[in-house]
Design a protein around this motif. Structure first.
Motif, PDB file in Angstrom:
ATOM      1  N   GLU A   3      36.199  65.385  35.822  1.00 15.18           N
ATOM      2  CA  GLU A   3      35.204  66.451  35.695  1.00 15.18           C
ATOM      3  C   GLU A   3      34.121  66.081  34.686  1.00 15.18           C
ATOM      4  O   GLU A   3      32.941  66.357  34.885  1.00 15.18           O
ATOM      5  N   PHE A   4      34.521  65.431  33.588  1.00 14.31           N
ATOM      6  CA  PHE A   4      33.539  65.042  32.569  1.00 14.31           C
ATOM      7  C   PHE A   4      32.573  64.013  33.132  1.00 14.31           C
ATOM      8  O   PHE A   4      31.350  64.128  32.944  1.00 14.31           O
ATOM      9  N   LEU A   5      33.079  63.001  33.807  1.00 17.87           N
ATOM     10  CA  LEU A   5      32.214  61.952  34.357  1.00 17.87           C
ATOM     11  C   LEU A   5      31.238  62.532  35.382  1.00 17.87           C
ATOM     12  O   LEU A   5      30.074  62.143  35.432  1.00 17.87           O
ATOM     13  N   GLU A   6      31.729  63.471  36.195  1.00 15.38           N
ATOM     14  CA  GLU A   6      30.857  64.086  37.196  1.00 15.38           C
ATOM     15  C   GLU A   6      29.777  64.954  36.553  1.00 15.38           C
ATOM     16  O   GLU A   6      28.670  65.080  37.086  1.00 15.38           O
ATOM     17  N   ALA A   7      30.099  65.540  35.420  1.00 16.57           N
ATOM     18  CA  ALA A   7      29.155  66.451  34.755  1.00 16.57           C
ATOM     19  C   ALA A   7      28.320  65.776  33.685  1.00 16.57           C
ATOM     20  O   ALA A   7      27.382  66.384  33.155  1.00 16.57           O
ATOM     21  N   LYS A   8      28.610  64.521  33.345  1.00 16.07           N
ATOM     22  CA  LYS A   8      28.013  63.875  32.180  1.00 16.07           C
ATOM     23  C   LYS A   8      26.487  63.867  32.218  1.00 16.07           C
ATOM     24  O   LYS A   8      25.821  64.170  31.222  1.00 16.07           O
ATOM     25  N   ASP A   9      25.910  63.502  33.371  1.00 18.30           N
ATOM     26  CA  ASP A   9      24.448  63.438  33.454  1.00 18.30           C
ATOM     27  C   ASP A   9      23.821  64.814  33.243  1.00 18.30           C
ATOM     28  O   ASP A   9      22.787  64.944  32.572  1.00 18.30           O
ATOM     29  N   ARG A  10      24.432  65.824  33.816  1.00 19.14           N
ATOM     30  CA  ARG A  10      23.916  67.186  33.628  1.00 19.14           C
ATOM     31  C   ARG A  10      24.039  67.608  32.172  1.00 19.14           C
ATOM     32  O   ARG A  10      23.129  68.223  31.608  1.00 19.14           O
ATOM     33  N   LEU A  11      25.170  67.292  31.548  1.00 20.57           N
ATOM     34  CA  LEU A  11      25.375  67.638  30.144  1.00 20.57           C
ATOM     35  C   LEU A  11      24.332  66.949  29.267  1.00 20.57           C
ATOM     36  O   LEU A  11      23.786  67.556  28.341  1.00 20.57           O
ATOM     37  N   LEU A  12      24.056  65.691  29.570  1.00 18.76           N
ATOM     38  CA  LEU A  12      23.060  64.950  28.796  1.00 18.76           C
ATOM     39  C   LEU A  12      21.684  65.578  28.975  1.00 18.76           C
ATOM     40  O   LEU A  12      20.916  65.709  28.013  1.00 18.76           O
ATOM     41  N   GLY A  13      21.376  66.011  30.196  1.00 13.02           N
ATOM     42  CA  GLY A  13      20.095  66.656  30.450  1.00 13.02           C
ATOM     43  C   GLY A  13      19.959  67.955  29.685  1.00 13.02           C
ATOM     44  O   GLY A  13      18.907  68.253  29.116  1.00 13.02           O
ATOM     45  N   ILE A  14      21.017  68.744  29.654  1.00 12.14           N
ATOM     46  CA  ILE A  14      20.993  70.008  28.916  1.00 12.14           C
ATOM     47  C   ILE A  14      20.798  69.753  27.425  1.00 12.14           C
ATOM     48  O   ILE A  14      19.944  70.371  26.774  1.00 12.14           O
ATOM     49  N   ALA A  15      21.567  68.822  26.878  1.00  7.24           N
ATOM     50  CA  ALA A  15      21.481  68.545  25.444  1.00  7.24           C
ATOM     51  C   ALA A  15      20.109  67.981  25.073  1.00  7.24           C
ATOM     52  O   ALA A  15      19.541  68.351  24.036  1.00  7.24           O
ATOM     53  N   TYR A  16      19.570  67.107  25.905  1.00 13.40           N
ATOM     54  CA  TYR A  16      18.242  66.544  25.624  1.00 13.40           C
ATOM     55  C   TYR A  16      17.163  67.618  25.747  1.00 13.40           C
ATOM     56  O   TYR A  16      16.232  67.684  24.938  1.00 13.40           O
ATOM     57  N   GLY A  17      17.276  68.466  26.751  1.00  9.08           N
ATOM     58  CA  GLY A  17      16.293  69.528  26.928  1.00  9.08           C
ATOM     59  C   GLY A  17      16.263  70.482  25.748  1.00  9.08           C
ATOM     60  O   GLY A  17      15.201  70.952  25.336  1.00  9.08           O
ATOM     61  N   ILE A  18      17.427  70.760  25.176  1.00 12.42           N
ATOM     62  CA  ILE A  18      17.500  71.683  24.053  1.00 12.42           C
ATOM     63  C   ILE A  18      17.060  71.016  22.751  1.00 12.42           C
ATOM     64  O   ILE A  18      16.365  71.627  21.932  1.00 12.42           O
ATOM     65  N   THR A  19      17.425  69.745  22.552  1.00  5.77           N
ATOM     66  CA  THR A  19      17.152  69.087  21.273  1.00  5.77           C
ATOM     67  C   THR A  19      15.884  68.246  21.270  1.00  5.77           C
ATOM     68  O   THR A  19      15.276  68.048  20.214  1.00  5.77           O
ATOM     69  N   GLY A  20      15.493  67.697  22.430  1.00  2.38           N
ATOM     70  CA  GLY A  20      14.361  66.782  22.467  1.00  2.38           C
ATOM     71  C   GLY A  20      14.666  65.444  21.825  1.00  2.38           C
ATOM     72  O   GLY A  20      13.756  64.662  21.540  1.00  2.38           O
ATOM     73  N   ASP A  21      15.932  65.159  21.610  1.00  2.40           N
ATOM     74  CA  ASP A  21      16.364  63.945  20.901  1.00  2.40           C
ATOM     75  C   ASP A  21      17.485  63.304  21.706  1.00  2.40           C
ATOM     76  O   ASP A  21      18.591  63.848  21.777  1.00  2.40           O
ATOM     77  N   LEU A  22      17.198  62.148  22.308  1.00  2.00           N
ATOM     78  CA  LEU A  22      18.189  61.517  23.177  1.00  2.00           C
ATOM     79  C   LEU A  22      19.413  61.065  22.400  1.00  2.00           C
ATOM     80  O   LEU A  22      20.543  61.208  22.866  1.00  2.00           O
TER      81      LEU A  22
END
Length: 300
Positions: A3-22
């Motif tokens: 589940e984590f591997l399948e969601a990882k890209d989405r999670l990264l997108g959410i975190a980047y969108g909120i923080t603006g810091d990759l």
């Protein structure tokens, strides 16, 4: 793990969108994974692992933005998000919906408004799920979303949805910059264009936004003076055509350009070296022959 591997890209997108810091986004996603791992057999009791990961990632990102707020207020000059340059296809797809112009506007929202906007408007999460992520009631989240939408609409520069047309404008812009063509730049810039440059106090950059076609054009021509070799190379920045500026063979900065009606409406120039550490791209050849340009310039 699946589940984590399948969601990882989405999670990264959410975190980047909120923080603006990759870099921060990657750390947040890793932290979410570690928290799930530490749950051990208790993770089996989680009905929706993906939903749990999204909520945890969102909360961690919200906490990060709250803690970073003071640091960004003390930042030297404009603070710009870390650009995503020629990333993997999954990141490019994610980045296109959180382009630099939008991220710059999101920085002016409160942490809660920003998180709600990213989760609901960008990633389409229902208000009930967003409410769980930010610790508010659904009614409060709806109000936050309405305020955020109004703010974003008012401040986001006009932009084209035509990638091909945008790329043509970006390449014309690069040629005008290398040729120090002041008149050509003014014609390419929207009368209300705004330029933000982020040097982080480490390299020379404008301490305040530059407004208007004439002032922005003069700024761009001025930063090319007295330099032996300045090239602009074509890259993808957050899913859209952009440029990297190469000075004497070294990466100097990344430029994200927003265009509308064949003119540039916003320029976000990131030169802070700390925000360029992940820019590892095979640079295309220069968009134009710089030696030929210099010869023509010297003749004129």
């Amino acid at each position: 793990m699946r589940e984590f591997l399948e969601a990882k890209d989405r999670l990264l997108g959410i975190a980047y969108g909120i923080t603006g810091d990759l870099g921060a986004a990657e750390d947040i996603v890793q932290d979410a994974w570690l928290r799930l791992s530490r749950a051990g057999t208790g993770a089996d009791a989680i009905d929706d692992v993906t939903g749990w990961l999204v909520v945890t990632t969102s909360r961690l990102a919200l906490d990060y933005v709250r803690s970073a707020r003071f640091r960004r207020e003390q930042y030297v000059g404009p603070w710009l998000p870390e650009p995503l340059v020629d990333g993997p296809e999954d990141r490019v797809t994610m980045a296109e919906s959180v382009n630099m112009a939008l991220l710059v506007v999101l920085e002016t929202l409160s942490p809660a408004e920003r998180t709600v906007f990213v989760l609901h408007e960008v990633f389409g999460m229902p208000f009930a799920e967003v409410a769980e992520a930010v610790g508010r009631t659904p009614a409060a989240v709806r109000q936050l979303a309405a305020r955020a939408r109004k703010h974003v609409r008012a401040r986001t520069p006009r932009y084209d949805l035509d990638h091909g047309q945008q790329k043509q404008v970006v390449e014309a812009f690069a040629r005008a910059c290398v040729g120090r063509d002041l008149d050509g730049l003014v014609r390419l810039l929207d009368p209300d264009v705004v330029l933000n440059s982020d040097g982080g106090g480490q390299v020379k950059a404008a301490r305040n936004p530059v407004f208007g076609a004439d002032k922005v054009a003069r700024f761009l021509v001025g930063i090319g003076r007295n330099l032996a070799t300045v090239d602009y190379r074509s890259v993808t920045v957050n899913g859209w055509a952009g440029l990297v500026r190469v000075v004497d063979g070294r990466l100097h900065s990344v430029l994200a350009l927003t265009t509308a009606d064949r003119r540039v409406t916003a320029i976000d120039l990131v030169a802070n070296p700390e925000k360029l550490t992940r820019v590892h791209v095979l640079l295309d050849p220069p968009l134009i022959d710089n030696e030929r340009t210099r010869q023509l310039w010297n003749r004129g």
